[in-house]
Design a protein around this motif. Structure first.
Motif: not given
Length: 269
Positions: A84-85, A125-126, A81, A87-90
């Motif tokens: 994943q957080a 997934s990403l 988790k 990896l969602n940062e630009k």
């Protein structure tokens, strides 16, 4: 002549409070963009923060987020988790550093494999590229990758140090290859001299892996023995020599490759 360093450990303690001067020297040497390597949750968070603190333009510094196989034993249910957080940062542009290290075996091999698969699932997934580490484990790495490769956008074997069999198998799987100052080491890197010619354009990228792997051909050598991104032109020189290409040509095609692989912007004035 622009270069991109696809792997620098700027969160390493040896760079503490010197990050900006290290980057200034890199820019002065023509290393225009850098990808800061995350090797655990803490360093991945630190790398992300450094990209924001030290790159006002948002065009020069990027980072990865992942768990190095040495740290695979520290993987918990919360780790995925947290990653994943991140990896969602630009500014984060790849999953990793992750992979297998059967050379030192700092974590049990079964745990390394489990954690690698978790990273690959995140990357699928990403739809993000993967920054891979491999030592003495190419056959297992390939076996695990085979189930994910068709669904991954891209993957690079960072700091490639292997033999011809491993290289050709990686290329057959449409993987990218990162070359470091290992190629400059007359004690253990000369086998890479003929192999680097076999890496196609569009699959080859350059990296310092600083502060590790100071190019042994570098003159003069820094008294502190610490590698820096500013020394990446020495890796470029050695790669160009053994590929039979000009330094400008290698710089151009490896930079274009890195930009495409990580989705980095073209620099603007």
């Amino acid at each position: 002549m622009q270069l991109i360093d696809i792997g620098v450990n700027l969160t390493n303690a040896s760079f503490a409070n010197r990050e900006r001067e290290v980057l200034d020297r890199a820019y002065a040497a023509g290393v225009e963009q850098l990808v800061l390597t995350g090797t655990d949750v803490e360093s991945s968070e630190q790398a992300l923060q450094l990209t924001r603190q030290l790159d006002e333009s948002g065009q020069r510094l990027f980072s990865t987020a992942g768990i190095h196989p040495h740290s695979a034993s520290a993987w918990t249910s919360a780790t995925e988790k947290q990653l994943q957080a991140l990896l969602n940062e630009k500014p984060v542009c790849a999953v990793g550093e992750c992979g297998l290290d059967f050379n030192r075996d700092f974590s049990p091999r079964a745990q390394q494999e489990k954690v690698l698969e978790a990273h690959l699932a995140l990357a699928v997934s990403l739809q993000m590229p993967v920054f891979l580490h491999e030592r003495d484990a190419d056959e297992r790495l390939l076996a695990i990758l085979r189930d994910y490769r068709d669904h991954l956008p891209a993957a690079v074997v960072h700091c490639f140090t292997g033999e011809k069999r491993a290289l050709f198998n990686y290329l057959d799987m449409d993987l990218h290859i990162g070359i470091t100052g290992w190629i400059c080491d007359e004690r253990r890197g000369t086998h890479l001299h003929p192999l680097v010619r076999d890496i196609p354009r569009g699959r080859l990228m350059l990296e310092s892996d600083a502060p590790y792997l100071l190019p042994r051909t570098l003159r003069p050598k820094p008294k502190n023995g610490r590698n820096e991104p500013a020394y990446l032109p020495e890796v470029l020189r050695e790669v160009a020599l053994h590929r039979g290409e000009s330094e400008a040509d290698v710089a151009a095609h490896t930079t274009a490759c890195a930009r495409a692989f990580f989705g980095l912007p073209n620099l603007t004035d």
